[in-house]
Design a protein around this motif. Structure first.
Motif, PDB file in Angstrom:
ATOM      1  N   CYS A 174     -23.309  -5.422   2.416  1.00  0.00           N
ATOM      2  CA  CYS A 174     -22.530  -6.002   1.322  1.00  0.00           C
ATOM      3  C   CYS A 174     -21.443  -5.079   0.822  1.00  0.00           C
ATOM      4  N   ARG A 175     -21.511  -3.819   1.145  1.00  0.00           N
ATOM      5  CA  ARG A 175     -20.525  -2.889   0.634  1.00  0.00           C
ATOM      6  C   ARG A 175     -19.237  -3.008   1.410  1.00  0.00           C
ATOM      7  N   CYS A 176     -18.160  -2.917   0.692  1.00  0.00           N
ATOM      8  CA  CYS A 176     -16.854  -3.159   1.293  1.00  0.00           C
ATOM      9  C   CYS A 176     -16.156  -1.850   1.620  1.00  0.00           C
ATOM     10  N   GLY A 177     -16.138  -1.460   2.873  1.00  0.00           N
ATOM     11  CA  GLY A 177     -15.289  -0.388   3.351  1.00  0.00           C
ATOM     12  C   GLY A 177     -15.649   0.972   2.814  1.00  0.00           C
ATOM     13  N   SER A 178     -14.789   1.944   3.106  1.00  0.00           N
ATOM     14  CA  SER A 178     -14.921   3.291   2.599  1.00  0.00           C
ATOM     15  C   SER A 178     -13.748   3.550   1.665  1.00  0.00           C
ATOM     16  N   ASP A 179     -13.804   4.690   0.977  1.00  0.00           N
ATOM     17  CA  ASP A 179     -12.773   4.992   0.001  1.00  0.00           C
ATOM     18  C   ASP A 179     -11.754   5.945   0.596  1.00  0.00           C
ATOM     19  N   LEU A 180     -10.529   5.449   0.756  1.00  0.00           N
ATOM     20  CA  LEU A 180      -9.450   6.273   1.273  1.00  0.00           C
ATOM     21  C   LEU A 180      -8.804   7.057   0.145  1.00  0.00           C
ATOM     22  N   GLN A 181      -8.464   8.302   0.423  1.00  0.00           N
ATOM     23  CA  GLN A 181      -7.643   9.089  -0.487  1.00  0.00           C
ATOM     24  C   GLN A 181      -6.194   8.789  -0.138  1.00  0.00           C
ATOM     25  N   LEU A 182      -5.507   8.075  -1.034  1.00  0.00           N
ATOM     26  CA  LEU A 182      -4.126   7.690  -0.765  1.00  0.00           C
ATOM     27  C   LEU A 182      -3.247   8.926  -0.586  1.00  0.00           C
ATOM     28  N   GLN A 183      -2.434   8.897   0.458  1.00  0.00           N
ATOM     29  CA  GLN A 183      -1.493   9.981   0.685  1.00  0.00           C
ATOM     30  C   GLN A 183      -0.045   9.521   0.565  1.00  0.00           C
ATOM     31  N   HIS A 184       0.260   8.365   1.144  1.00  0.00           N
ATOM     32  CA  HIS A 184       1.665   7.949   1.234  1.00  0.00           C
ATOM     33  C   HIS A 184       1.760   6.437   1.233  1.00  0.00           C
ATOM     34  N   LEU A 185       2.797   5.916   0.586  1.00  0.00           N
ATOM     35  CA  LEU A 185       3.115   4.485   0.580  1.00  0.00           C
ATOM     36  C   LEU A 185       4.563   4.301   0.990  1.00  0.00           C
ATOM     37  N   SER A 186       4.790   3.358   1.877  1.00  0.00           N
ATOM     38  CA  SER A 186       6.132   2.972   2.281  1.00  0.00           C
ATOM     39  C   SER A 186       6.298   1.484   2.023  1.00  0.00           C
ATOM     40  N   ILE A 187       7.376   1.128   1.314  1.00  0.00           N
ATOM     41  CA  ILE A 187       7.649  -0.268   0.953  1.00  0.00           C
ATOM     42  C   ILE A 187       9.018  -0.660   1.493  1.00  0.00           C
ATOM     43  N   ARG A 188       9.081  -1.855   2.066  1.00  0.00           N
ATOM     44  CA  ARG A 188      10.357  -2.383   2.546  1.00  0.00           C
ATOM     45  C   ARG A 188      10.496  -3.840   2.108  1.00  0.00           C
ATOM     46  N   GLU A 189      11.580  -4.155   1.427  1.00  0.00           N
ATOM     47  CA  GLU A 189      11.951  -5.525   1.039  1.00  0.00           C
ATOM     48  C   GLU A 189      10.819  -6.231   0.285  1.00  0.00           C
ATOM     49  N   PHE A 190      10.187  -5.515  -0.620  1.00  0.00           N
ATOM     50  CA  PHE A 190       9.070  -6.057  -1.391  1.00  0.00           C
ATOM     51  C   PHE A 190       9.516  -6.256  -2.847  1.00  0.00           C
ATOM     52  N   ARG A 191       9.473  -7.514  -3.317  1.00  0.00           N
ATOM     53  CA  ARG A 191       9.955  -7.836  -4.659  1.00  0.00           C
ATOM     54  C   ARG A 191      11.382  -7.303  -4.826  1.00  0.00           C
ATOM     55  N   ASN A 192      11.624  -6.436  -5.830  1.00  0.00           N
ATOM     56  CA  ASN A 192      12.980  -5.913  -6.038  1.00  0.00           C
ATOM     57  C   ASN A 192      13.178  -4.558  -5.368  1.00  0.00           C
ATOM     58  N   LEU A 193      12.199  -4.123  -4.575  1.00  0.00           N
ATOM     59  CA  LEU A 193      12.267  -2.811  -3.927  1.00  0.00           C
ATOM     60  C   LEU A 193      12.764  -2.979  -2.499  1.00  0.00           C
TER      61      LEU A 193
END
Length: 409
Positions: free
Chosen positions: A21-40
């Motif tokens: 029932c447990r969902c996934g493991s916990d990632l330590q976020l390092q980097h985010l890349s966004i392209r053409e998302f909302r006003n970004l």
């Protein structure tokens, strides 16, 4: 219950195994890349290991960054049931990519969600480490996240539907089978309601069909009822303590599940619900709809002896929901051994300076990795040395991260 909450999932295999029932493991976020998302149009964020603060004027795009992270975590938006508004105006495709470290195995992971817009619809494509993931259930939970938005304040004073969805979002992150149970329950409920409104069939055939659907509704609905009730029992003491830490102990806070069927009193939920559905059949035939079951349930928060929906001020309402989120965070960490990512949108507005300071003391103590938004950095009560990275968002542009700006307004 809204089907949009679970539209990305198609699994139907129930299980009672705690580990499954447990969902996934916990990632330590390092980097985010966004392209053409909302006003970004394009943006990069390098996250700190603890607190990352996105600051800027209203409408700059801060919440869009949180929405992008939430999309990767849940494969849906918290602001729109339709993916189309997430693709920047005039563009045909949006892309969100995160990289993170699974500290338990020391391996980096890359998760990508693309939104491809055509004239007829906007479809979602998910990839994990370069491989297409076709099943939403197989992708969901690779990045676990707990979300707070100002809209959550409407939960207390809004319709019971919103409160049920609020509980189910918590459970979706804890138990994968809850997602498919909600889907199954909604389908069975629609089927029973169709039979209730069908005036052409014979009474015997109609009763046989209703009895069949009631067996399924009792079985699946009983599991939903049990999980929701158990969730609030599990969170109650944590919630009360977190609220006292933010708001003080002058008014104790409580929360409990409220079922239209009544209290279980040690009985099995499936049996109680089966009896209630059978007993309400004649009444439901007159009404043309199913009047008992978890789709009619609610929860009640109280301050002292007063119902919070009627009594709480705006600041108290915010403190109540934030306390619930802290309790959810504590319980999730206990369940898996790691704290999920915490996403807090406009977290400190409407809290006075003392309660805001108490909130951030609790966050420093309880949170793992946390991404916050605010209109001004001086609203964020984090001291130097508490591992906080500040990022300015202005006009759809994400600027380079750095230390805390000046604390002046």
């Amino acid at each position: 219950m809204s089907s949009t909450l679970v539209s990305c999932v198609r699994s139907r295999a129930p299980t009672t195994s705690a580990s499954s029932c447990r969902c996934g493991s916990d990632l330590q976020l390092q980097h985010l890349s966004i392209r053409e998302f909302r006003n970004l149009s394009a943006g990069e964020v390098h996250f700190g290991p603890r607190f990352t603060v996105l600051h800027g004027h209203n409408g700059a795009g801060k919440t869009n960054v949180l929405e992008a992270l939430y999309l990767v975590a849940t494969l849906r938006s918290f602001r729109s049931a339709d993916f189309s508004p997430l693709v920047r105006q005039g563009q045909s495709e949006a892309r969100v990519e995160i990289t993170g470290l699974d500290a338990r195995v020391g391996i980096s992971s890359r998760l990508v969600v693309q939104l491809i817009r055509s004239e007829r619809q906007t479809r979602r494509v998910a990839q994990a480490d370069g491989k297409l993931v076709r099943s939403g259930l197989d992708f969901y939970g690779r990045l676990r996240a707990i979300l707070f938005t100002p809209e959550d304040l409407g939960v207390l004073r809004g319709a019971p539907t919103g409160r049920r969805q609020f509980l189910d979002r918590v459970l979706f992150a804890r138990e994968r089978t809850h997602i498919s149970d909600v889907q199954d329950y909604e389908k069975l409920l629609r089927s029973r309601n169709r039979v209730l409104r069908d005036e052409e069939g014979s009474p015997r055939t109609r009763d046989d069909l209703l009895a069949t659907y009631e067996v399924g509704l009792a079985e699946v609905g009983g599991r939903i009822w049990t999980r929701r009730s158990r969730l609030l029992t599990d969170l109650h003491d944590r919630f009360a303590a977190a609220f006292a830490g933010i708001h003080g102990r002058s008014l104790p806070a409580t929360v409990q599940y409220v079922s239209k069927v009544g209290a279980l009193d040690g009985r099995v939920a499936q049996e109680v619900l089966a009896d209630a559905l059978r007993d309400s059949r004649r009444h439901d035939l007159v009404r043309g709809t199913t009047t008992v079951g978890p789709h009619r349930d609610d929860f009640d928060m109280q301050l002292g002896e007063q119902t919070a929906s009627n009594f709480a001020s705006q600041g108290q309402a915010r403190a109540l929901i934030l306390a619930f989120k802290i309790a959810e965070l504590q319980a999730a960490r206990e369940l898996t051994g790691e704290a999920p990512l915490l996403l807090l949108d406009d977290v400190s507005s409407e809290l006075d300076p003392e309660r805001s300071a108490q909130l951030f003391t609790a966050l420093v103590r309880e949170a793992g990795q946390c991404v916050l938004t605010t209109t001004a950095p001086h609203f964020i009560g984090l001291e130097p040395g508490q591992d906080c990275r500040y990022i300015k968002v202005t006009g759809g542009r994400i600027e380079a991260s750095g230390a805390a700006p000046s604390n002046g307004p």
